[in-house]
Enzyme design. Structure first.
Site, mmCIF file in Angstrom:
data_model
loop_
_atom_site.group_PDB
_atom_site.id
_atom_site.type_symbol
_atom_site.label_atom_id
_atom_site.label_comp_id
_atom_site.label_asym_id
_atom_site.label_seq_id
_atom_site.Cartn_x
_atom_site.Cartn_y
_atom_site.Cartn_z
ATOM 1 N N HIS A 64 3.311 -2.293 1.211
ATOM 2 C CA HIS A 64 2.780 -2.062 2.561
ATOM 3 C C HIS A 64 1.617 -1.074 2.628
ATOM 4 O O HIS A 64 0.834 -1.128 3.571
ATOM 5 C CB HIS A 64 3.896 -1.654 3.542
ATOM 6 C CG HIS A 64 4.302 -0.214 3.487
ATOM 7 N ND1 HIS A 64 5.260 0.259 2.622
ATOM 8 C CD2 HIS A 64 3.863 0.868 4.187
ATOM 9 C CE1 HIS A 64 5.404 1.566 2.816
ATOM 10 N NE2 HIS A 64 4.580 1.959 3.747
ATOM 11 N N ASP A 65 1.488 -0.181 1.671
ATOM 12 C CA ASP A 65 0.381 0.781 1.722
ATOM 13 C C ASP A 65 -0.733 0.462 0.730
ATOM 14 O O ASP A 65 -1.683 1.247 0.606
ATOM 15 C CB ASP A 65 0.903 2.200 1.456
ATOM 16 C CG ASP A 65 1.482 2.847 2.713
ATOM 17 O OD1 ASP A 65 1.047 2.490 3.823
ATOM 18 O OD2 ASP A 65 2.362 3.715 2.580
ATOM 19 N N GLU A 68 -4.085 -0.253 2.748
ATOM 20 C CA GLU A 68 -4.538 0.921 3.504
ATOM 21 C C GLU A 68 -4.958 2.077 2.587
ATOM 22 O O GLU A 68 -5.919 2.779 2.871
ATOM 23 C CB GLU A 68 -3.405 1.367 4.441
ATOM 24 C CG GLU A 68 -3.843 2.356 5.494
ATOM 25 C CD GLU A 68 -2.719 2.677 6.470
ATOM 26 O OE1 GLU A 68 -2.161 1.723 7.057
ATOM 27 O OE2 GLU A 68 -2.385 3.857 6.619
ATOM 28 N N ASP A 69 -4.235 2.267 1.512
ATOM 29 C CA ASP A 69 -4.438 3.483 0.714
ATOM 30 C C ASP A 69 -5.006 3.259 -0.684
ATOM 31 O O ASP A 69 -5.194 4.232 -1.422
ATOM 32 C CB ASP A 69 -3.118 4.253 0.592
ATOM 33 C CG ASP A 69 -2.704 4.872 1.919
ATOM 34 O OD1 ASP A 69 -3.587 5.078 2.764
ATOM 35 O OD2 ASP A 69 -1.517 5.138 2.112
ATOM 36 N N ASP A 125 9.416 2.069 7.497
ATOM 37 C CA ASP A 125 8.359 3.030 7.145
ATOM 38 C C ASP A 125 8.485 4.286 8.006
ATOM 39 O O ASP A 125 8.407 5.416 7.503
ATOM 40 C CB ASP A 125 7.001 2.348 7.363
ATOM 41 C CG ASP A 125 5.822 3.181 6.900
ATOM 42 O OD1 ASP A 125 5.949 3.904 5.900
ATOM 43 O OD2 ASP A 125 4.756 3.089 7.540
HETATM 44 ZN ZN ZN Z 1 4.225 3.891 4.487
#
Ligand code: ZN
Length: 184
Positions: A64-65, A68-69, A125
């Site tokens: 999930h990240d 984004e990251d 999360d």
């Molecule tokens: Zn997260």
């Protein structure tokens, strides 16, 4: 991966893919634990506390990240894990080009519109993030800042109640420990 890939193989592929992508990152807490601990905890909460068995949801939690990251793209996730998992990850990814306050506002606005798998990942999360703030808070966070995070997370979760009562009860129990002045 082929559609015949066993669910357990897909889950371990996601764990290993995420571990590689996050290899140079650490959590914000004082312990600076490896970043991968976080997606692993989110998947663990879904499976152990939410009774979620759907490999698609568990893989999306592990990944999930990554968009984004890290430098991971939707196309890369789609090529390895298929479009469904890639789409869920995109749903739970903030647009980092926007200012932080705008991203937080959009999470509240968009949470009711998420797909069910994305809501589950988002809920787990938020549970993990609140637990981290309670047990391994980012350095320098004041009580007020922790409170603001708790309240914002609750606003996001309140946007999609009814998705998994067990996990919502877990969220509420963690939220009930909201830091207060004199209690931290
Ligand atoms: Zn997260």
């Amino acid at each position: 991966m082929s559609p015949n890939t066993p669910p357990i193989a897909l889950i371990f592929r996601a764990a290993s893919f995420a571990a590689h992508k996050h290899r140079d990152q650490q959590r914000k807490g004082a312990e600076a634990s490896p970043y991968i601990n976080h997606p692993l905890a989110v998947a663990d909460v879904l499976a152990s506390e939410g009774g979620v068995e759907d490999a698609v949801v568990l893989c999306a939690a592990l990944l999930h990240d990554t968009v984004e990251d890290t430098q991971t793209t939707h196309a890369e996730l789609a090529a390895v894990f298929g479009p469904r998992i890639a789409d869920i990850v995109m749903e739970v990814s903030d647009d980092k080009r926007l200012p932080k306050e705008e991203r937080k506002r959009l999470q509240i606005e968009h949470s009711p519109l998420l797909s069910d798998p994305a809501k589950l990942v988002k809920l787990a999360d938020k549970i993990c993030n609140l637990r981290d703030i309670l047990h391994a808070p980012p350095m320098g966070w004041t009580v007020e800042r922790k409170q603001a995070y708790f309240d914002w997370a609750k606003q996001v979760v309140d946007g999609f109640r009814g998705i998994n009562p067990r996990l919502e009860a877990v969220f509420d129990a963690v939220y009930a420990q909201r830091p207060m002045l004199g209690r931290v």
